[in-house]
Design a protein around this motif. Sequence first.
Motif, PDB file in Angstrom:
ATOM      1  N   ILE A 103       0.839  -1.202   0.000  1.00  0.00           N
ATOM      2  CA  ILE A 103       0.000   0.000   0.000  1.00  0.00           C
ATOM      3  C   ILE A 103       0.874   1.252   0.000  1.00  0.00           C
ATOM      4  O   ILE A 103       0.610   2.214  -0.733  1.00  0.00           O
ATOM      5  N   ALA A 104       1.926   1.241   0.806  1.00  0.00           N
ATOM      6  CA  ALA A 104       2.819   2.398   0.881  1.00  0.00           C
ATOM      7  C   ALA A 104       3.554   2.602  -0.445  1.00  0.00           C
ATOM      8  O   ALA A 104       3.727   3.737  -0.912  1.00  0.00           O
ATOM      9  N   GLU A 105       3.990   1.508  -1.083  1.00  0.00           N
ATOM     10  CA  GLU A 105       4.691   1.606  -2.350  1.00  0.00           C
ATOM     11  C   GLU A 105       3.777   2.147  -3.449  1.00  0.00           C
ATOM     12  O   GLU A 105       4.197   2.955  -4.285  1.00  0.00           O
ATOM     13  N   ARG A 106       2.508   1.708  -3.438  1.00  0.00           N
ATOM     14  CA  ARG A 106       1.567   2.215  -4.435  1.00  0.00           C
ATOM     15  C   ARG A 106       1.246   3.686  -4.202  1.00  0.00           C
ATOM     16  O   ARG A 106       1.018   4.441  -5.150  1.00  0.00           O
ATOM     17  N   HIS A 107       1.214   4.091  -2.939  1.00  0.00           N
ATOM     18  CA  HIS A 107       0.959   5.499  -2.635  1.00  0.00           C
ATOM     19  C   HIS A 107       2.084   6.382  -3.194  1.00  0.00           C
ATOM     20  O   HIS A 107       1.810   7.447  -3.785  1.00  0.00           O
ATOM     21  N   LYS A 108       3.328   5.947  -3.029  1.00  0.00           N
ATOM     22  CA  LYS A 108       4.461   6.693  -3.591  1.00  0.00           C
ATOM     23  C   LYS A 108       4.345   6.789  -5.111  1.00  0.00           C
ATOM     24  O   LYS A 108       4.614   7.830  -5.704  1.00  0.00           O
ATOM     25  N   PHE A 109       3.933   5.682  -5.712  1.00  0.00           N
ATOM     26  CA  PHE A 109       3.804   5.639  -7.173  1.00  0.00           C
ATOM     27  C   PHE A 109       2.725   6.603  -7.659  1.00  0.00           C
ATOM     28  O   PHE A 109       2.932   7.363  -8.615  1.00  0.00           O
ATOM     29  N   ILE A 110       1.573   6.591  -6.995  1.00  0.00           N
ATOM     30  CA  ILE A 110       0.446   7.420  -7.413  1.00  0.00           C
ATOM     31  C   ILE A 110       0.740   8.904  -7.211  1.00  0.00           C
ATOM     32  O   ILE A 110       0.280   9.756  -7.990  1.00  0.00           O
ATOM     33  N   THR A 120      11.484  14.225 -19.576  1.00  0.00           N
ATOM     34  CA  THR A 120      10.514  13.132 -19.695  1.00  0.00           C
ATOM     35  C   THR A 120      11.189  11.779 -19.534  1.00  0.00           C
ATOM     36  O   THR A 120      10.637  10.873 -18.900  1.00  0.00           O
ATOM     37  N   SER A 121      12.370  11.620 -20.103  1.00  0.00           N
ATOM     38  CA  SER A 121      13.091  10.346 -19.981  1.00  0.00           C
ATOM     39  C   SER A 121      13.421  10.027 -18.522  1.00  0.00           C
ATOM     40  O   SER A 121      13.359   8.862 -18.095  1.00  0.00           O
ATOM     41  N   GLU A 122      13.757  11.041 -17.736  1.00  0.00           N
ATOM     42  CA  GLU A 122      14.049  10.840 -16.318  1.00  0.00           C
ATOM     43  C   GLU A 122      12.777  10.495 -15.546  1.00  0.00           C
ATOM     44  O   GLU A 122      12.804   9.672 -14.620  1.00  0.00           O
ATOM     45  N   TYR A 123      11.681  11.106 -15.924  1.00  0.00           N
ATOM     46  CA  TYR A 123      10.397  10.823 -15.283  1.00  0.00           C
ATOM     47  C   TYR A 123       9.970   9.379 -15.536  1.00  0.00           C
ATOM     48  O   TYR A 123       9.442   8.698 -14.643  1.00  0.00           O
ATOM     49  N   ILE A 124      10.209   8.886 -16.734  1.00  0.00           N
ATOM     50  CA  ILE A 124       9.871   7.499 -17.083  1.00  0.00           C
ATOM     51  C   ILE A 124      10.636   6.521 -16.197  1.00  0.00           C
ATOM     52  O   ILE A 124      10.066   5.568 -15.657  1.00  0.00           O
ATOM     53  N   VAL A 125      11.938   6.753 -16.048  1.00  0.00           N
ATOM     54  CA  VAL A 125      12.767   5.862 -15.219  1.00  0.00           C
ATOM     55  C   VAL A 125      12.285   5.881 -13.775  1.00  0.00           C
ATOM     56  O   VAL A 125      12.225   4.835 -13.109  1.00  0.00           O
ATOM     57  N   ALA A 126      11.932   7.058 -13.269  1.00  0.00           N
ATOM     58  CA  ALA A 126      11.458   7.166 -11.884  1.00  0.00           C
ATOM     59  C   ALA A 126      10.178   6.364 -11.665  1.00  0.00           C
ATOM     60  O   ALA A 126      10.030   5.669 -10.647  1.00  0.00           O
ATOM     61  N   LEU A 127       9.245   6.449 -12.617  1.00  0.00           N
ATOM     62  CA  LEU A 127       7.997   5.693 -12.487  1.00  0.00           C
ATOM     63  C   LEU A 127       8.244   4.188 -12.554  1.00  0.00           C
ATOM     64  O   LEU A 127       7.639   3.414 -11.791  1.00  0.00           O
ATOM     65  N   LYS A 128       9.106   3.769 -13.455  1.00  0.00           N
ATOM     66  CA  LYS A 128       9.413   2.344 -13.567  1.00  0.00           C
ATOM     67  C   LYS A 128      10.022   1.815 -12.267  1.00  0.00           C
ATOM     68  O   LYS A 128       9.708   0.701 -11.823  1.00  0.00           O
ATOM     69  N   HIS A 129      10.894   2.612 -11.666  1.00  0.00           N
ATOM     70  CA  HIS A 129      11.527   2.193 -10.412  1.00  0.00           C
ATOM     71  C   HIS A 129      10.500   2.083  -9.282  1.00  0.00           C
ATOM     72  O   HIS A 129      10.510   1.116  -8.512  1.00  0.00           O
ATOM     73  N   LEU A 130       9.601   3.080  -9.187  1.00  0.00           N
ATOM     74  CA  LEU A 130       8.593   3.054  -8.125  1.00  0.00           C
ATOM     75  C   LEU A 130       7.591   1.914  -8.294  1.00  0.00           C
ATOM     76  O   LEU A 130       6.967   1.476  -7.318  1.00  0.00           O
ATOM     77  N   SER A 131       7.424   1.431  -9.520  1.00  0.00           N
ATOM     78  CA  SER A 131       6.439   0.369  -9.769  1.00  0.00           C
ATOM     79  C   SER A 131       6.958  -1.025  -9.410  1.00  0.00           C
ATOM     80  O   SER A 131       6.174  -1.986  -9.384  1.00  0.00           O
ATOM     81  N   LEU A 132       8.257  -1.152  -9.116  1.00  0.00           N
ATOM     82  CA  LEU A 132       8.846  -2.474  -8.904  1.00  0.00           C
ATOM     83  C   LEU A 132       8.189  -3.246  -7.761  1.00  0.00           C
ATOM     84  O   LEU A 132       8.001  -4.458  -7.846  1.00  0.00           O
ATOM     85  N   ASN A 133       7.832  -2.546  -6.690  1.00  0.00           N
ATOM     86  CA  ASN A 133       7.288  -3.222  -5.507  1.00  0.00           C
ATOM     87  C   ASN A 133       5.783  -2.989  -5.333  1.00  0.00           C
ATOM     88  O   ASN A 133       5.248  -3.205  -4.248  1.00  0.00           O
TER      89      ASN A 133
END
Length: 348
Positions: A103-110, A120-133
């Motif tokens: 739940i905490a990991e999804r909150h960070k992602f959202i 934009t390329s940096e933003y993409i990498v950040a989202l991919k990293h946050l989605s791992l867990n």
Amino acid sequence: MAVKDHYMPMFEQYNEAENFDCYLERFEIYVEAIGLGLRGQPDADDAGGTVGARVVAIFLNAIGRKYYGILRDLVSPKAPKDIPYDELKSTLKKHFTKPIITIAERHKFIQRNQRPDEKTSEYIVALKHLSLNCKFGEKLDEQLRDRFISGMRDQNTSLKLMEKAGAAELSFNEAVEVALARESAKDESKYLRESAINTEVYTISAYSSGGKHGSGERRSNNNNKHKKGNKERKMCNRCGRKSHDQQNCWFKDKKCNVCQKVGHISRVCYKRSQGVCTVEMDDSDSDIETTLPLPIFTTTKSSDAICVNMNVDDRNFQFELDTGSAVTLISEQAYKEHFKYKLLRGRL
């Protein structure tokens, strides 16, 4: 078998700033690169030990003094060198890996939006990293797409992608391609506009028709002729410049064309009228007044000026309409506030 006659540098020690799983992946790639497997097969190599024992020895040396001590305490009473690599790896992963709260990991992602200075390329990498867990499973692509579009800084691109997603199925990768292409096009368009503009800025003062041609002072980023000492001097009351004291002014014996008195010129005369706007080039390195052969016409000012709104380089300005003017002017203050990055060059 180990690679012979080829030097391989020692693997770097572990640092807690790095994710431990990433460190293990890089270590295992290193082990493969030097010709050792990770199966711990009992085949003897040319050093007289098993391949598994050599991998353990390299790993224990690579993790460094601090983490070897931690591992030694964790596996006590056994010695780390007597434990298989997979068991050592599992022990350290349990120690370094914190429990994951989905739940905490999804909150960070959202909550993650694109930052003002983030590409934009940096933003993409950040989202991919946050989605791992986040454990999205089969919904991963959809979640990435929605968060990517919703959190974009460029609202025009975000709306465009929303339209595409509404009209047809849009994947995360397709949204990324569109966003990157639009960002690149926008950057190139801005560069082309800036490089194509030949900008000049002049300060305009009002003088009477009997005087010299005003004091239009050309400002240029590439022609910074003012010396530091000039900024510290007061303005000369005889000519209006700061390059000298009034006792040494070249115009101290000149007659003013406005008041006909000796000792100053028209540009600083207190009796000058405000009815006519004229322009004169002003070279700060010279003490000689330069007059341009421009005709002067007496005009009557009207309080009912006609103004139009115009967009200049994505900024809205209100201009007073003058159908007889060959150029459009802005104030020096407006230039410094909005267009400092423009290259100034050319002559009036």
